[in-house]
Design an enzyme around this catalytic site. Structure first.
Site, PDB file in Angstrom:
ATOM      1  N   GLU A 176     -41.424  41.746 -71.090  1.00  0.00           N
ATOM      2  CA  GLU A 176     -42.050  43.043 -71.386  1.00  0.00           C
ATOM      3  C   GLU A 176     -43.567  43.006 -71.248  1.00  0.00           C
ATOM      4  OE1 GLU A 176     -40.566  44.606 -75.113  1.00  0.00           O
ATOM      5  OE2 GLU A 176     -38.539  44.831 -74.327  1.00  0.00           O
ATOM      6  N   GLU A 295     -31.907  43.211 -71.803  1.00  0.00           N
ATOM      7  CA  GLU A 295     -31.878  43.685 -73.196  1.00  0.00           C
ATOM      8  C   GLU A 295     -31.267  45.073 -73.199  1.00  0.00           C
ATOM      9  OE1 GLU A 295     -35.351  43.426 -75.706  1.00  0.00           O
ATOM     10  OE2 GLU A 295     -36.081  41.623 -74.687  1.00  0.00           O
TER      11      GLU A 295
END
Length: 502
Positions: A176, A295
């Site tokens: 991220e 995710e």
């Protein structure tokens, strides 16, 4: 209770999406909350093995059918020094974890992770710290983990008790990195260059590693798509996958929109595929970048952000969402979305595996049990291996506030090419009415309905807990039949369905 008009689709093995990569049924173990400590690892627990792993949890993980296991983060990885988790456990340093405001003991580290992965029959998927570290540290970890012996780092691993290399093939180039919350957050240009240089160097050690570049943290990011395009402009020929992350929750009592969450997931996948292929076209490349949806889950983030932040405790109780039947139906629909795009989504990781927004829960010193979301994942992993067939539904629809008009039926089907068995996975998004289903089978002749399993409940808030761990379990569907090449069934209101044809 009056049913709606039937939903219909046709299955034909001549029209397929693609083959399912087993790693679509991966999961995620992060040093966050109680995922590791008192989750999978609890020395002194009555069920702990000689390595401190809870055998009751290992049994449930095997039943769940998890394949790839992403580790050690997540946000945690961007401040992580991999060396801290090596050597004698009693001599490892304690560190502050900035991501989750916790104290990390490092008693569970790289060797323990590999031992855990091997015991559950999984594949390691290692995330690299490209937040506070870089190319040199990535190469050092790769050498320590994978080189047989005869160098300073590989011999250090041998000296730590692991003679055989870990054989890690699948690596995440950070986590991220587009997110301002990420330690070491970077612009797309900064990250794209770093990812490319890390990938190039890692391939000098092993040309056959599989590498995942960071995509956008979610489709709602202001930089979405532009981020992917810039990162891939730098790294397209050097990486194999780009990552996607998405979490869903019911907001403001809008359950119909929540039940349609997979509409957003499918849009996300298709938009990232379009961006990847656009960059490939610009670069005149014949290569295809595939997707690692590493995710995904139902996660009530609003509750987490409203809670008091932890104060540097060890393994605090964080993100321990207790999932309802409603959550499990949405969860199953997300699995269907992943399977419907199996041609490009080759890796996916349910976040996370134990205690933290997880299908498995534990109590320190006590039992482990299955959440409602356990069942759709275990069934999809068990029966969703093979070739995904194209499913174009003709279904009644209803209006949702967030996604507009949405079909009540969400479905996919997987055919085992060796046995000819077909499994239909279907969700009825209607909260109140059953949905009749008709499936025409062309070019194949399964003989019978082996099973129709249903996850639904008269109480949409029903959930499994420490005191009532088997309140919610799948039950048989009624009236499901196969005659003259047509499957007929009735899908209960707000239900996850697995129909197996043999």
């Amino acid at each position: 209770m009056q049913s709606t008009a039937p939903a219909r689709f046709t299955l034909d093995p001549a029209f397929a999406v693609g083959d399912v990569d087993a790693r679509l049924f991966g999961s995620f173990v992060e040093h966050l909350g109680r995922c590791v400590y008192t989750g999978i690892y609890e020395p002194g627990h009555p069920a702990a093995d000689e390595a401190g792993l809870r055998t009751d949890v290992l049994d449930l993980i095997r039943e769940l059918g998890v394949t790839a296991l992403r580790y050690p983060g997540g946000n945690f990885v961007s401040g992580y020094k991999w060396e801290d988790g090596t050597g004698p456990a009693g001599e490892r340093p304690r560190r502050l974890d900035l991501a989750w405001r916790s104290t990390e003991t490092n008693r569970f580290g790289l060797s323990e992770y590999i031992d855990f992965v091997r015991k559950v029959g999984g594949e390691p998927m290692m995330a690299l710290n490209l937040g506070t570290r870089g190319v040199a540290e990535a190469l050092e970890l790769q050498e320590y983990a994978n080189h047989p012996s005869g160098t300073a780092l590989s011999d250090r691993r041998v000296g730590h008790g692991d003679k055989e290399p870990y054989g890690i093939r699948l690596w995440c180039l950070g986590n991220e990195m587009d997110g301002p919350w990420q330690t070491g957050h970077k612009t797309a240009e900064e990250y794209g260059r770093l990812a490319a240089e890390t990938a190039r160097a890692m391939r000098q050690i092993d040309p056959d590693v599989e590498l995942v570049a960071c995509g956008s943290s979610n489709q709602g990011m202001a930089t979405f798509a532009a981020w992917e395009a810039t990162v891939l402009q730098h790294s397209y020929e050097l990486v194999d996958y780009i990552s996607l992350h998405a979490y869903y929750e019911e907001r403001d009592g809008d359950r119909d929109s929540f039940l349609a969450s997979a509409v957003d997931m499918e849009s996300f996948i298709e938009n990232v595929v379009a961006t990847c292929d656009h960059v490939g076209a610009r670069l005149k490349s014949k290569k295809k970048i595939n997707l690692s949806f590493d995710e995904w889950n139902v996660w009530y983030q609003a509750r987490f952000h409203a809670a008091e932040p932890p104060n540097w405790e060890e393994a605090p109780r964080l993100l321990e969402d207790n999932y309802s039947v409603t959550d499990a139906v949405v969860f199953g629909s997300l699995l269907i979305a992943l399977l419907r795009h199996a041609d490009r989504v080759n890796v996916a990781c349910l976040a996370q595996l134990v205690n933290v927004i997880a299908p498995i829960m534990t109590e320190p010193g006590g039992p482990a049990w299955r959440q409602t979301t356990f069942f759709p994942f275990a069934q999809a992993s068990a029966y969703g291996r093979g070739r995904v067939l194209q499913v174009a539904v003709d279904s009644p629809a209803h209006e949702t506030a967030r996604y507009g008009e949405v079909p009540l039926l969400h479905a996919t089907a997987v055919r085992n090419e060796e046995t000819g068995a077909v499994t239909v996975f279907a969700v009825n998004r209607d909260q109140h009415r059953p949905l009749p289903l008709e499936v025409a089978l062309h070019g194949m002749a399964p003989a019978r309905v082996v099973e129709h399993s249903v996850l639904a409940d008269a109480d949409p808030e029903a959930r499994n807990t420490l005191t009532d761990p088997e309140r919610v379990t799948p039950h048989p569907g009624e009236g499901t039949a196969l005659a003259d090449g047509v499957l007929t069934a009735t899908l209960e209101p707000m239900s996850w369905n697995v129909i197996r044809l043999g």
